[in-house]
Design a protein around this motif. Structure first.
Motif, PDB file in Angstrom:
ATOM      1  N   ILE A 245      15.312 -86.006  18.522  1.00  0.00           N
ATOM      2  CA  ILE A 245      16.316 -85.163  17.882  1.00  0.00           C
ATOM      3  C   ILE A 245      15.750 -83.757  17.880  1.00  0.00           C
ATOM      4  N   SER A 246      16.509 -82.812  18.410  1.00  0.00           N
ATOM      5  CA  SER A 246      15.962 -81.465  18.526  1.00  0.00           C
ATOM      6  C   SER A 246      17.036 -80.416  18.321  1.00  0.00           C
ATOM      7  N   THR A 247      16.603 -79.207  18.052  1.00  0.00           N
ATOM      8  CA  THR A 247      17.484 -78.052  17.991  1.00  0.00           C
ATOM      9  C   THR A 247      16.669 -76.837  18.395  1.00  0.00           C
ATOM     10  N   GLU A 248      17.329 -75.865  18.999  1.00  0.00           N
ATOM     11  CA  GLU A 248      16.634 -74.627  19.333  1.00  0.00           C
ATOM     12  C   GLU A 248      17.628 -73.480  19.276  1.00  0.00           C
ATOM     13  N   GLN A 249      17.110 -72.284  19.118  1.00  0.00           N
ATOM     14  CA  GLN A 249      17.963 -71.107  19.001  1.00  0.00           C
ATOM     15  C   GLN A 249      17.358 -69.954  19.787  1.00  0.00           C
ATOM     16  N   THR A 250      18.189 -69.353  20.646  1.00  0.00           N
ATOM     17  CA  THR A 250      17.813 -68.123  21.326  1.00  0.00           C
ATOM     18  C   THR A 250      18.336 -66.959  20.494  1.00  0.00           C
ATOM     19  N   PHE A 251      17.473 -66.054  20.101  1.00  0.00           N
ATOM     20  CA  PHE A 251      17.859 -64.972  19.206  1.00  0.00           C
ATOM     21  C   PHE A 251      18.595 -63.871  19.968  1.00  0.00           C
ATOM     22  N   ALA A 252      19.508 -63.201  19.267  1.00  0.00           N
ATOM     23  CA  ALA A 252      20.273 -62.111  19.873  1.00  0.00           C
ATOM     24  C   ALA A 252      19.360 -60.983  20.332  1.00  0.00           C
ATOM     25  N   ALA A 253      18.263 -60.774  19.596  1.00  0.00           N
ATOM     26  CA  ALA A 253      17.268 -59.765  19.977  1.00  0.00           C
ATOM     27  C   ALA A 253      15.884 -60.369  19.789  1.00  0.00           C
ATOM     28  N   ASN A 254      14.965 -60.062  20.683  1.00  0.00           N
ATOM     29  CA  ASN A 254      13.591 -60.552  20.543  1.00  0.00           C
ATOM     30  C   ASN A 254      12.988 -60.028  19.245  1.00  0.00           C
ATOM     31  N   THR A 255      12.131 -60.830  18.618  1.00  0.00           N
ATOM     32  CA  THR A 255      11.613 -60.443  17.305  1.00  0.00           C
ATOM     33  C   THR A 255      10.143 -60.812  17.144  1.00  0.00           C
ATOM     34  N   THR A 256       9.446 -59.967  16.380  1.00  0.00           N
ATOM     35  CA  THR A 256       8.062 -60.261  15.980  1.00  0.00           C
ATOM     36  C   THR A 256       7.985 -60.496  14.475  1.00  0.00           C
ATOM     37  N   GLU A 257       9.145 -60.509  13.797  1.00  0.00           N
ATOM     38  CA  GLU A 257       9.193 -60.637  12.336  1.00  0.00           C
ATOM     39  C   GLU A 257       8.827 -62.059  11.920  1.00  0.00           C
ATOM     40  N   ARG A 258       7.658 -62.221  11.360  1.00  0.00           N
ATOM     41  CA  ARG A 258       7.168 -63.539  10.974  1.00  0.00           C
ATOM     42  C   ARG A 258       8.039 -64.174   9.888  1.00  0.00           C
ATOM     43  N   VAL A 259       8.474 -63.357   8.925  1.00  0.00           N
ATOM     44  CA  VAL A 259       9.314 -63.890   7.831  1.00  0.00           C
ATOM     45  C   VAL A 259      10.612 -64.452   8.392  1.00  0.00           C
ATOM     46  N   PHE A 260      11.222 -63.729   9.333  1.00  0.00           N
ATOM     47  CA  PHE A 260      12.461 -64.187   9.960  1.00  0.00           C
ATOM     48  C   PHE A 260      12.239 -65.504  10.705  1.00  0.00           C
ATOM     49  N   LEU A 261      11.144 -65.575  11.465  1.00  0.00           N
ATOM     50  CA  LEU A 261      10.853 -66.785  12.235  1.00  0.00           C
ATOM     51  C   LEU A 261      10.606 -67.978  11.317  1.00  0.00           C
ATOM     52  N   GLU A 262       9.886 -67.753  10.211  1.00  0.00           N
ATOM     53  CA  GLU A 262       9.641 -68.840   9.261  1.00  0.00           C
ATOM     54  C   GLU A 262      10.941 -69.297   8.610  1.00  0.00           C
ATOM     55  N   GLN A 263      11.826 -68.337   8.319  1.00  0.00           N
ATOM     56  CA  GLN A 263      13.129 -68.669   7.740  1.00  0.00           C
ATOM     57  C   GLN A 263      13.933 -69.545   8.693  1.00  0.00           C
ATOM     58  N   LYS A 264      13.967 -69.151   9.972  1.00  0.00           N
ATOM     59  CA  LYS A 264      14.699 -69.932  10.962  1.00  0.00           C
ATOM     60  C   LYS A 264      14.066 -71.314  11.143  1.00  0.00           C
ATOM     61  N   LEU A 265      12.740 -71.363  11.095  1.00  0.00           N
ATOM     62  CA  LEU A 265      12.044 -72.638  11.257  1.00  0.00           C
ATOM     63  C   LEU A 265      12.438 -73.621  10.163  1.00  0.00           C
ATOM     64  N   VAL A 266      12.505 -73.135   8.927  1.00  0.00           N
ATOM     65  CA  VAL A 266      12.898 -73.996   7.803  1.00  0.00           C
ATOM     66  C   VAL A 266      14.331 -74.491   7.997  1.00  0.00           C
ATOM     67  N   GLN A 267      15.240 -73.590   8.393  1.00  0.00           N
ATOM     68  CA  GLN A 267      16.637 -73.979   8.627  1.00  0.00           C
ATOM     69  C   GLN A 267      16.731 -75.079   9.689  1.00  0.00           C
ATOM     70  N   MET A 268      16.000 -74.884  10.783  1.00  0.00           N
ATOM     71  CA  MET A 268      16.082 -75.813  11.901  1.00  0.00           C
ATOM     72  C   MET A 268      15.459 -77.165  11.556  1.00  0.00           C
ATOM     73  N   THR A 269      14.360 -77.134  10.801  1.00  0.00           N
ATOM     74  CA  THR A 269      13.722 -78.392  10.394  1.00  0.00           C
ATOM     75  C   THR A 269      14.627 -79.160   9.444  1.00  0.00           C
ATOM     76  N   GLU A 270      15.286 -78.445   8.532  1.00  0.00           N
ATOM     77  CA  GLU A 270      16.265 -79.089   7.651  1.00  0.00           C
ATOM     78  C   GLU A 270      17.372 -79.756   8.473  1.00  0.00           C
ATOM     79  N   LYS A 271      17.832 -79.058   9.505  1.00  0.00           N
ATOM     80  CA  LYS A 271      18.939 -79.555  10.324  1.00  0.00           C
ATOM     81  C   LYS A 271      18.564 -80.857  11.040  1.00  0.00           C
ATOM     82  N   VAL A 272      17.398 -80.876  11.700  1.00  0.00           N
ATOM     83  CA  VAL A 272      17.017 -82.086  12.444  1.00  0.00           C
ATOM     84  C   VAL A 272      16.665 -83.231  11.490  1.00  0.00           C
ATOM     85  N   ALA A 273      16.105 -82.903  10.316  1.00  0.00           N
ATOM     86  CA  ALA A 273      15.794 -83.955   9.340  1.00  0.00           C
ATOM     87  C   ALA A 273      17.071 -84.586   8.799  1.00  0.00           C
ATOM     88  N   TYR A 274      18.090 -83.747   8.579  1.00  0.00           N
ATOM     89  CA  TYR A 274      19.390 -84.261   8.119  1.00  0.00           C
ATOM     90  C   TYR A 274      19.985 -85.205   9.163  1.00  0.00           C
TER      91      TYR A 274
END
Length: 382
Positions: A245-274
């Motif tokens: 079970i997997s999910t991935e997201q290509t961002f509209a703009a490339n990013t180095t923002e660690r907080v943003f990446l961690e936020q997306k990671l939590v969202q995606m992990t919640e999604k696949v766990a659900y």
């Protein structure tokens, strides 16, 4: 020795979430329907073709979508229903196909290589499409070609609710006139660079050598040249043998923002766990995938005790992310994958245990099933 002709069919359920909602409520047919979060920070997970006429697309902020189409009908979405319909389609394909890959909840690849000695691959695929539509009521499009990528592009050209066969030997003719945006992965970052080089259609890529393209675009340049010649191919992961079970997201703009990446990671992990819990499964392996701006892709996985719990998966995912991230390297894609899946009958059935954590997740999922997948999210993912 004669190599058998390669045939790959790509099936894609058209506007899948919306199509399921229309089956549940036929009055939504031909209406501008949006599935997703309705809050200030909500995004469009899926939209009907009627909504797309207003310029709305998936991943668009819901606030912006409603500015474009104020009379749109917003639905929270029901992942339980989507999983149920997806599993019905999967069962039909699994019963009929010699080898297939379930690429996502609404997307499938079927390998028909060598089967042309037994049947006509195009007619077989048409018949399977009719069978799926008759059994589920869902619209579905397909592309048939000699590679996975060309089959996927053909499916996009066949939509909505159609099919397209790119005959062997006609790959370059099919690809040549298409806009370069038709190639998956050509987005806001790559598109301006290609346009500045005078590349507007796929055939324009062939004006340049692979080496010249690599100088401009890194490894992605060589891949683009291979795609334009019709020779780029990817192996098919046989879903008869593997399950994940997997999910991935290509961002509209490339990013180095660690907080943003961690936020997306939590969202995606919640999604696949659900999704894991909806299928009554446990995972013993979690993997994180990162693709950087130069299209270098890297991944890392960890083996864990069998679980279906967000709070046990998220810390491991965060640790893997920290190990993978390269300082000051912009990220264009992030993915989460759960594998080594087991039915809960093979381990103590946590769904039936009377314990706080199991009951908590049952309650959370009940809310999501009733009010939509986006109804409850962890604070750090908002």
């Amino acid at each position: 020795m004669h190599q058998p002709q390669r045939y790959i069919a790509h099936f894609d359920l058209d506007s899948f979430f919306v199509s399921v909602e229309v089956i549940k409520n036929p009055a939504l047919q031909h209406r501008p329907v949006l599935v997703g979060g309705s809050s200030e920070r909500g995004v469009v997970a899926a939209c009907s073709y009627a909504a797309r006429k207003f310029g709305i697309h998936s991943a668009m902020p819901m606030k912006r979508a409603l500015q474009l189409c104020p009379h749109a009908i917003v639905l929270p979405g029901s992942y339980k229903d989507y999983t149920r319909f997806s599993n019905r389609v999967t069962d039909i394909i699994a019963h009929a196909a010699p080898a297939f890959q379930k690429a996502s909840i609404d997307e499938f690849y079927i390998d028909l290589t060598g089967m042309d000695v037994f049947f006509n691959p195009l007619q077989w695929t048409i018949d399977l499409r009719q069978q799926i539509m008759a059994a589920t009521g869902l619209p579905i499009s397909f592309g048939l070609a000699s590679t996975k990528l060309i089959a996927k592009i053909a499916t996009d050209e066949a939509k909505p609710n159609g099919y397209l066969f790119v005959q062997p030997g006609k790959e370059i003719d099919f690809l040549a006139p298409l806009p370069i945006q038709k190639i998956p992965g050509v987005g806001k970052h790559t598109l301006p660079v290609l346009q500045q080089m005078g590349i507007h259609t796929i055939q324009d890529i062939l004006q340049f050598t692979p080496q010249h393209l690599e100088q401009k675009l890194g490894k992605w340049g060589q891949t683009l040249h291979s795609i334009a010649t019709g020779s780029y191919d990817m192996p098919l992961e046989n879903s008869h043998e593997t399950k994940s079970i997997s999910t991935e997201q290509t961002f509209a703009a490339n990013t180095t923002e660690r907080v943003f990446l961690e936020q997306k990671l939590v969202q995606m992990t919640e999604k696949v766990a659900y999704e894991l819990r909806q299928e009554g499964l446990f995972t013993a392996c979690i993997a994180i995938k990162i693709r950087y701006a130069d299209f270098t892709t890297t991944s890392k996985q960890a083996t864990i005790p069998l679980t279906f719990c967000d709070d046990e998966l998220i810390p491991v995912a965060q640790q893997l992310l920290q190990q993978l991230l390269k300082p000051h390297q912009p990220v264009r894609l992030l993915g989460v994958r759960l594998s080594a899946l087991s039915k809960h009958g093979q381990v103590p059935d946590l769904f039936n245990q009377i314990n706080t954590k199991a009951n908590l997740y049952k309650a959370i999922d009940a809310v999501k099933n009733k009010y939509g997948t986006f109804a409850l999210q962890k604070g750090r993912s908002v």
